[in-house]
Design an enzyme around this catalytic site. Structure first.
Site, mmCIF file in Angstrom:
data_model
loop_
_atom_site.group_PDB
_atom_site.id
_atom_site.type_symbol
_atom_site.label_atom_id
_atom_site.label_comp_id
_atom_site.label_asym_id
_atom_site.label_seq_id
_atom_site.Cartn_x
_atom_site.Cartn_y
_atom_site.Cartn_z
ATOM 1 N N GLN A 1 0.831 -1.206 0.000
ATOM 2 C CA GLN A 1 0.000 0.000 0.000
ATOM 3 C C GLN A 1 0.866 1.257 0.000
ATOM 4 O O GLN A 1 0.353 2.362 -0.124
ATOM 5 C CB GLN A 1 -0.909 0.034 1.246
ATOM 6 C CG GLN A 1 -1.963 -1.063 1.245
ATOM 7 C CD GLN A 1 -2.895 -1.024 2.449
ATOM 8 O OE1 GLN A 1 -3.238 -2.073 2.986
ATOM 9 N NE2 GLN A 1 -3.326 0.151 2.897
ATOM 10 N N ARG B 1 -8.819 -0.795 8.016
ATOM 11 C CA ARG B 1 -9.717 0.342 7.759
ATOM 12 C C ARG B 1 -9.955 1.170 9.013
ATOM 13 O O ARG B 1 -11.075 1.345 9.468
ATOM 14 C CB ARG B 1 -11.033 -0.189 7.219
ATOM 15 C CG ARG B 1 -11.222 0.253 5.769
ATOM 16 C CD ARG B 1 -12.465 -0.261 5.183
ATOM 17 N NE ARG B 1 -12.790 0.489 3.984
ATOM 18 C CZ ARG B 1 -13.786 0.182 3.183
ATOM 19 N NH1 ARG B 1 -14.550 -0.837 3.445
ATOM 20 N NH2 ARG B 1 -14.024 0.899 2.127
ATOM 21 N N CYS B 2 -8.869 1.676 9.524
ATOM 22 C CA CYS B 2 -8.904 2.149 10.890
ATOM 23 C C CYS B 2 -8.540 3.586 11.096
ATOM 24 O O CYS B 2 -8.925 4.173 12.083
ATOM 25 C CB CYS B 2 -7.873 1.359 11.652
ATOM 26 S SG CYS B 2 -6.311 1.649 10.835
ATOM 27 N N GLU C 1 -12.607 4.946 4.881
ATOM 28 C CA GLU C 1 -12.711 4.129 6.089
ATOM 29 C C GLU C 1 -13.956 4.447 6.909
ATOM 30 O O GLU C 1 -14.265 3.711 7.859
ATOM 31 C CB GLU C 1 -11.507 4.394 7.008
ATOM 32 C CG GLU C 1 -10.196 4.040 6.385
ATOM 33 C CD GLU C 1 -9.045 4.447 7.282
ATOM 34 O OE1 GLU C 1 -8.086 3.683 7.376
ATOM 35 O OE2 GLU C 1 -9.104 5.508 7.900
HETATM 36 N N1 MCN Z 1 -13.538 9.709 -3.089
HETATM 37 C C1 MCN Z 1 -14.374 10.589 -3.734
HETATM 38 N N2 MCN Z 1 -14.774 11.737 -3.081
HETATM 39 C C2 MCN Z 1 -14.383 12.001 -1.810
HETATM 40 C C3 MCN Z 1 -13.546 11.078 -1.134
HETATM 41 C C4 MCN Z 1 -13.126 9.943 -1.817
HETATM 42 O O1 MCN Z 1 -14.751 10.338 -4.872
HETATM 43 N N3 MCN Z 1 -14.769 13.110 -1.193
HETATM 44 C C5 MCN Z 1 -13.033 8.508 -3.769
HETATM 45 C C6 MCN Z 1 -11.521 8.602 -3.964
HETATM 46 O O2 MCN Z 1 -11.107 9.387 -4.979
HETATM 47 C C7 MCN Z 1 -11.121 7.143 -4.026
HETATM 48 C C8 MCN Z 1 -12.055 6.513 -3.019
HETATM 49 O O3 MCN Z 1 -13.211 7.372 -2.960
HETATM 50 O O4 MCN Z 1 -11.320 6.642 -5.310
HETATM 51 C C9 MCN Z 1 -11.429 6.396 -1.603
HETATM 52 O O5 MCN Z 1 -10.761 7.587 -1.340
HETATM 53 P P1 MCN Z 1 -10.081 8.023 0.029
HETATM 54 O O6 MCN Z 1 -11.116 8.272 1.028
HETATM 55 O O7 MCN Z 1 -9.140 9.108 -0.294
HETATM 56 O O8 MCN Z 1 -9.270 6.746 0.523
HETATM 57 P P2 MCN Z 1 -7.960 6.099 -0.128
HETATM 58 O O9 MCN Z 1 -8.059 6.094 -1.581
HETATM 59 O O10 MCN Z 1 -6.765 6.663 0.510
HETATM 60 O O11 MCN Z 1 -8.152 4.599 0.306
HETATM 61 C C10 MCN Z 1 -7.791 4.153 1.591
HETATM 62 C C11 MCN Z 1 -8.952 3.592 2.353
HETATM 63 C C12 MCN Z 1 -8.430 2.731 3.437
HETATM 64 S S1 MCN Z 1 -7.341 3.419 4.539
HETATM 65 C C13 MCN Z 1 -8.748 1.405 3.502
HETATM 66 S S2 MCN Z 1 -8.157 0.533 4.819
HETATM 67 C C14 MCN Z 1 -9.579 0.812 2.483
HETATM 68 C C15 MCN Z 1 -10.441 1.774 1.782
HETATM 69 O O12 MCN Z 1 -9.802 2.882 1.439
HETATM 70 N N4 MCN Z 1 -9.161 -0.255 1.791
HETATM 71 C C16 MCN Z 1 -9.851 -0.628 0.650
HETATM 72 N N5 MCN Z 1 -11.294 1.277 0.865
HETATM 73 C C17 MCN Z 1 -10.972 0.137 0.194
HETATM 74 N N6 MCN Z 1 -11.680 -0.248 -0.893
HETATM 75 C C18 MCN Z 1 -11.282 -1.339 -1.585
HETATM 76 N N7 MCN Z 1 -11.999 -1.705 -2.679
HETATM 77 N N8 MCN Z 1 -10.190 -2.059 -1.233
HETATM 78 C C19 MCN Z 1 -9.468 -1.740 -0.135
HETATM 79 O O13 MCN Z 1 -8.386 -2.431 0.192
HETATM 80 CU CU1 CUM Z 2 -5.263 1.326 8.856
HETATM 81 S S1 CUM Z 2 -6.402 0.433 7.378
HETATM 82 MO MO1 CUM Z 2 -6.278 1.706 5.901
HETATM 83 O O1 CUM Z 2 -5.662 2.936 6.886
HETATM 84 O O2 CUM Z 2 -5.040 1.114 4.969
#
Ligand code: MCN
Ligand code: CUM
Length: 781
Positions: A219, A365-366, A735
């Site tokens: 990641q 997802r924490c 998350e």
């Molecule tokens: N997004 C959006 N509008 C927003 C916020 C987010 O359209 N206001 C979209 C983003 O652009 C992205 C998705 O939603 O395509 C998730 O965005 P974001 O909240 O920025 O999170 P990350 O991309 O950094 O993903 C990490 C988060 C975490 S920490 C875990 S744990 C997790 C999760 O995402 N693991 C996942 N969702 C998951 N979903 C899938 N399918 N697989 C995982 O392993």
């Molecule tokens: Cu700590 S679960 Mo997500 O933050 O990769």
């Protein structure tokens, strides 16, 4: 160009990546096959705690097809028997002196095939001398507890840290002045992210050039490269980490695991590519578990208002302290525990202990222990409402931070960027038909049926940095975006983060579309290859949108500024005379005199004004001024069976506010996934251990995940409170539902029994536990 064709922010653009995923054309680590590739399998400890007297590898080494058997002793010769963890502790790569949890890596076989390697594992003779196992942190901190980390100089007990946050004096005073004190003791059990794809790597060290290419389930490929360089002493510019398609991460793929290190060392020593693919049991018993948090919370209440919050925590960290979290905060960001409430004084006391269990820490997802904090405060507030005899929704409304209080500084020092908690709550209650439902609940009770309504109004803190306060292993938590627009107006966007299923290829292209007017299908998003993307800290803690998303918006705007200069040249006017309308510049007052972003891109390589550099590209490193604070209200309705203790989810209403939504469909997908995980955690996911430290939950027969069959239906709603400091007003959402929903499910089951005095049920809330509570309350039938 018609602007409606450019589907930027706010459009549910279909996921670009799905075209290959649904056709089976993804490229995962296990799909990578290199010429001459060998296979590595790990021997794991059957004991939770045992001294290793000797390891005899001769029979295994003699098996035809075995190329090498690796032990801790061999690793030690290369200074690789131990490696640093993300929390500044050390972790055994292959055990030398002792094994400290069941499933710990003891030796590895490298062979021509997986089958030979697996067979050879059984031929390794390890002489173990079993030691008493420590399986709870309470037991670990007893004076006569066996010392788990006896190899650590100066470590005389099993305590890892003691940490405090907030203002003790002010909190004590709030409690002294309170007219009611409510307390709750609860345990957030150990659970596991369990992505579909387990961990694995293909390490390919070229003996001629010394270049190491490691394809791995990561990641955070850039951070991992730096750690590889530091741990293995390899020159960083000769290391290339490639994180190909990932079949789910959920936090499981943040840490560096022994398998990666041993495979890389084996490739280095043998001069051939080495593949290690973890099996399901290996994944469940040895990698990045989550939670395992014992919590006590107390609320001081005066005149119906919460005036103080006190929490004490005891964290079970397993044998190695390996939490992935900013180094400043020993209990992650748990001190966000004041949640959505305006609590003037709070104090957090946290202790961590070693036990004979697998390490892990904050994964699943924490967002850095925010899950545990959110669970505690939402359970506590519910309990307080019962004790005070007020409606739990009303009690929340009365105690919310008010919209006009933002930016709001919490008692533990977080600056909440924006929020409108009452709006999200109101919408959720409206969708639920709360008042009618309360009446139905009352009537059902008269008929002897038990309906429960559970609410959780969570607040999260996601999007780490800023770099000044947030780091991983000392690396400041910024992120980056590099955007290159080619002459024909098609673009490539390279990011330091790494999608594991979140849909980055689509959403980040939409940000470019919004800001630079190039349609998303013309923007290719690349992630995961350290040779080919700018440095970034990776995808976890829902930080991709808050940080890399901001970087993408900023670099797009920078290119738009340059495009304006070129457009002025093309239209023979001054920049001030130009108006930008998504995808085109036109001369003010003369809409027919215009030029598209595609024309400008071509001109950037063919027809430039004097003194302007060729090309249309750039990179931006974004250090966010603050975290983002998404929030929402989840409401769950359940019915409890008085004859069996089983509970069925009747309804789930989820209102989320993650600021501006880039792709509403993807956001909803994220939320539904999280609500499913929250349900799994609340209802069935549990990794537990017997007194000898044997892991119960080592396969999907024992560790239960909800399938489509058990998963309830979800009714979603949204409010939009933009983040004031994010260039496009977006907050993270990846998350939220896993963080926010477990308390809503548990609150619902408790609510069904609350009128008979039941205040608490421990997760996972199994029918056994509910049955016992029904009996205690005299409700069993
Ligand atoms: N997004 C959006 N509008 C927003 C916020 C987010 O359209 N206001 C979209 C983003 O652009 C992205 C998705 O939603 O395509 C998730 O965005 P974001 O909240 O920025 O999170 P990350 O991309 O950094 O993903 C990490 C988060 C975490 S920490 C875990 S744990 C997790 C999760 O995402 N693991 C996942 N969702 C998951 N979903 C899938 N399918 N697989 C995982 O392993
Ligand atoms: Cu700590 S679960 Mo997500 O933050 O990769």
């Amino acid at each position: 160009m018609a602007t409606t064709e450019i589907r930027g922010i706010g459009h549910s653009v279909e996921r670009k990546e799905d075209a290959r995923f649904i056709r089976g054309k993804g490229n995962y680590v296990d799909d990578i096959k290199l010429p001459g590739m060998l296979h590595l399998e790990l021997l794991r400890s059957p004991f939770a705690h045992a001294r290793i007297n000797s390891i005899d590898t001769s029979r295994a080494a003699a098996l035809p097809g075995v190329i090498a058997v690796v032990t801790g002793e061999l690793m030690a010769q290369h200074n690789l028997a131990w490696m640093p963890t993300l929390s500044g502790d050390t972790q055994a790569v292959l055990a030398t002196d002792k094994v400290r949890f069941q499933g710990q890596e003891v030796a590895a076989v490298v062979a021509e095939s997986v089958y030979v390697a697996k067979d050879a594992l059984e031929l390794i003779d390890v002489d173990y001398e079993p030691l008493p196992a420590v399986t709870t942190p309470q037991q670990a901190l007893e004076a006569d507890a066996p010392l788990i980390r006896d190899e650590k100089e100066g470590q005389t007990d099993n305590r890892i840290y003691h940490w405090e946050a907030g203002d003790k004096e002010a909190t004590d005073k709030a409690f002294a002045d309170a007219d009611k004190v409510v307390s709750l003791e609860t345990f957030y059990p150990r659970c596991h992210p369990s992505p579909l794809e387990c961990c694995g790597c293909v390490a390919d060290v070229n003996p001629a050039t010394g270049e190491a290419t490691v394809y791995m389930t990561s990641q955070a490929p850039h951070a991992h490269r730096t750690l590889f360089a530091i741990v293995a002493g390899l020159p960083e510019h000769k290391i290339r980490i490639v994180s190909p398609d990932i079949g789910g991460g959920f936090g499981n793929k943040v840490p560096i695991y022994p398998g990666y290190v041993v495979a890389t060392a084996a490739s280095l020593l043998l001069g051939r590519p080495v593949k290690w693919i973890e099996d399901r049991t290996g994944n469940l018993i040895s990698t990045g578990y989550a939670r395992d948090y014992h919590m006590r919370g107390e609320l001081a209440v005066k005149d119906g208002r919460i005036t103080g919050l006190r929490t004490t925590l005891l964290s079970d960290n397993g044998a190695f302290y390996a939490d992935a979290q900013p180094t400043k905060f020993r209990a992650g960001l748990f001190h966000i525990v004041t949640g959505s409430y305006d609590i003037p004084a709070a104090h957090v006391v946290a202790d961590g202990a070693y036990t004979n269990k697998a390490p892990g820490g904050v994964a699943y997802r924490c967002s850095f222990r925010v899950t545990e904090a959110s669970y505690l405060i939402e359970r506590l507030v519910q309990t307080a409402a019962y004790e005070l005899g007020v409606d739990p929704a009303e009690f929340r409304m009365d105690n919310f931070i008010k919209p006009e209080q933002f930016p709001y500084e919490s008692a533990t020092g977080f600056l909440y960027d924006s929020g409108d908690y009452p709006a999200a709550m109101k919408l959720a209650l409206e969708k639920l038909g709360y008042d009618d439902l309360k009446r139905e609940q009352e009537e059902a009770r008269k008929e002897g049926r038990l309906i429960g309504i559970g609410i959780a109004s969570f607040t999260e803190v996601v999007g780490a940095g800023h770099g000044k306060d947030y780091d991983i292993a000392g690396l400041r938590m910024f992120d980056s975006a590099e955007l290159r627009v080619h002459p024909t107006g098609k673009a490539i966007l390279k990011l330091g983060v790494r999608s594991q299923g979140q849909g980055h290829e689509t959403t980040f292209a939409q940000i470019v579309a919004e800001e630079l007017g190039i349609p998303p299908e013309d923007v290719e998003v690349r992630e995961g290859d350290t040779d080919n993307t700018p440095y970034g800290l990776g995808t976890y803690a829902s930080r991709s949108t808050p940080v890399a998303g901001a970087a993408t918006a900023v670099i797009s705007r920078k290119l738009r500024d340059k495009a304006r200069t070129i457009a002025a040249h093309l239209l023979e006017t001054s920049e001030d005379d130009l108006e930008w309308e998504k995808g085109a510049f036109h001369v003010k007052g003369a809409p027919d005199r215009s030029t598209t972003i595609q024309d400008v891109a071509f001109a950037a390589y063919t027809n430039l004004p004097d003194g302007v550099e060729a090309g249309l590209e750039g990179v931006h490193y974004y250090d966010p001024p603050n975290m983002t604070f998404p929030f929402g209200t989840y409401a769950v309705v359940v019915e409890v069976d008085r004859g069996t203790g089983e509970w069925k989810v009747k309804r789930v209403v989820a209102v989320d506010d993650c600021g501006v939504r880039i792709n509403p469909m993807i956001v909803e997908g994220q939320i539904m996934g999280g609500l499913t995980e929250g349900f799994g955690i609340a209802a069935m996911e549990l990794i537990t251990f017997d007194e000898e430290g044997n892991c119960i939950g080592a396969n999907f027969m024992d560790y239960l995940l909800p399938t489509a069959w058990e998963t309830p239906e979800f009714e979603l709603g949204e409010t939009v409170t933009p983040s004031p400091h994010h260039p496009i007003g977006a907050k993270g959402v990846g998350e939220s539902a896993t963080v926010g929903s477990p308390a809503a499910y548990v609150n619902a089951v408790v609510d069904a029994l609350a009128h008979a005095g039941i205040r608490n049920l421990e997760m996972p809330v199994t029918s056994d536990k509910v049955w016992a509570a029904l009996q205690e309350a005299g409700l069993a039938e």
